[in-house]
Design a protein around this motif. Sequence first.
Motif, mmCIF file in Angstrom:
data_model
loop_
_atom_site.group_PDB
_atom_site.id
_atom_site.type_symbol
_atom_site.label_atom_id
_atom_site.label_comp_id
_atom_site.label_asym_id
_atom_site.label_seq_id
_atom_site.Cartn_x
_atom_site.Cartn_y
_atom_site.Cartn_z
ATOM 1 N N THR A 187 -13.349 0.075 -0.324
ATOM 2 C CA THR A 187 -12.912 1.462 -0.515
ATOM 3 C C THR A 187 -11.725 1.566 -1.471
ATOM 4 O O THR A 187 -11.153 2.645 -1.637
ATOM 5 N N SER A 188 -11.376 0.444 -2.117
ATOM 6 C CA SER A 188 -10.227 0.417 -3.013
ATOM 7 C C SER A 188 -10.564 1.015 -4.376
ATOM 8 O O SER A 188 -11.696 0.926 -4.865
ATOM 9 N N ASP A 189 -9.550 1.582 -5.022
ATOM 10 C CA ASP A 189 -9.704 2.066 -6.401
ATOM 11 C C ASP A 189 -10.031 0.927 -7.361
ATOM 12 O O ASP A 189 -10.523 1.167 -8.465
ATOM 13 N N ASP A 240 0.841 -1.190 0.000
ATOM 14 C CA ASP A 240 0.000 0.000 0.000
ATOM 15 C C ASP A 240 0.879 1.244 0.000
ATOM 16 O O ASP A 240 2.049 1.202 0.405
ATOM 17 N N ARG A 276 -11.190 -2.756 3.247
ATOM 18 C CA ARG A 276 -10.228 -2.215 2.281
ATOM 19 C C ARG A 276 -10.719 -2.424 0.855
ATOM 20 O O ARG A 276 -10.619 -1.524 0.009
ATOM 21 N N SER A 277 -11.255 -3.600 0.578
ATOM 22 C CA SER A 277 -11.745 -3.903 -0.761
ATOM 23 C C SER A 277 -12.867 -2.954 -1.168
ATOM 24 O O SER A 277 -12.930 -2.479 -2.308
ATOM 25 N N ARG A 286 -4.448 -5.391 7.941
ATOM 26 C CA ARG A 286 -4.098 -4.950 6.583
ATOM 27 C C ARG A 286 -2.577 -4.976 6.407
ATOM 28 O O ARG A 286 -2.077 -5.354 5.340
ATOM 29 N N CYS A 340 -12.481 -10.572 0.250
ATOM 30 C CA CYS A 340 -12.578 -9.344 -0.532
ATOM 31 C C CYS A 340 -13.641 -9.548 -1.607
ATOM 32 O O CYS A 340 -14.126 -10.662 -1.824
#
Length: 267
Positions: free
Chosen positions: A228-230, A158, A225-226, A261, A191
Amino acid sequence: MLEQLPEAIARRLEGYQAEPISMGMSGAGVYRLRQPGATGLILKVQPQSDDPDPGFRLASEAEKMRWLSAWVPVPQVLEFCQQDGSEYMLMSEVAGRSGAEDWPSEERARVVVAIAEALKRLHSIPVEQCPFDQRLETKIAQARRRTELGLVNLEDFDERWQGKSAEELLEVLLETRPADEDWVVCHGDYCLPNVLLEQGKLSGLVDLGRAGIADRYQDLALMTRSLTSDLNPQFGEGWDRVFLEAYGIPQPDWERIEFYRLLDEFF
């Protein structure tokens, strides 16, 4: 890669047409197999590996899927073979769409709630009946060994960890290790691409090589995280909180989320 299949698998695939599947990051070659009038199949192929991470071993995934099938919907393992340095796993195809697909805006809240409900179902499996250990003692040992072997992908860190070595990150990991664990049966890589939904409900979990007993935050950390990921622009800011609320933790331990994470950086 499909030219020299083990005989047991080749027999089952007579008349099927193969289509590569690119979604996901399992590291395996994944193929969808179709034949008119027949149920769809999925074939995963990858080199045999001595990687400490069980997520890189199809033998481990096949064993875990067979066990999990008594508790949650997963693909049925039809054949598992090893030949000429490769592993082959043939599975039934699960109906439904993955959480990573482009969902209409009016369906997204229902999708995220379904993903949270699916995780609650997985986490309700009695821990004492699970034979697979992915608790921190085990995971940190895997992370340390992958660091020693030079298997950690530094380029995939990250943004906040870019420029750090795996050894430096391991020091941070050990310094921030939680004092306790809330053990449940975890997916291990929970995810969006690994959750399949049909008619608003869980139809199947996939990529289960890292499943086992672990802190529930292992799964909470990776799904938030998944979301809110790009990589998943159909969701984005705020959807992590929708998920956590639906799961039943409206006020999560964000430090524990950050730790898990960080742990995932080694895998």
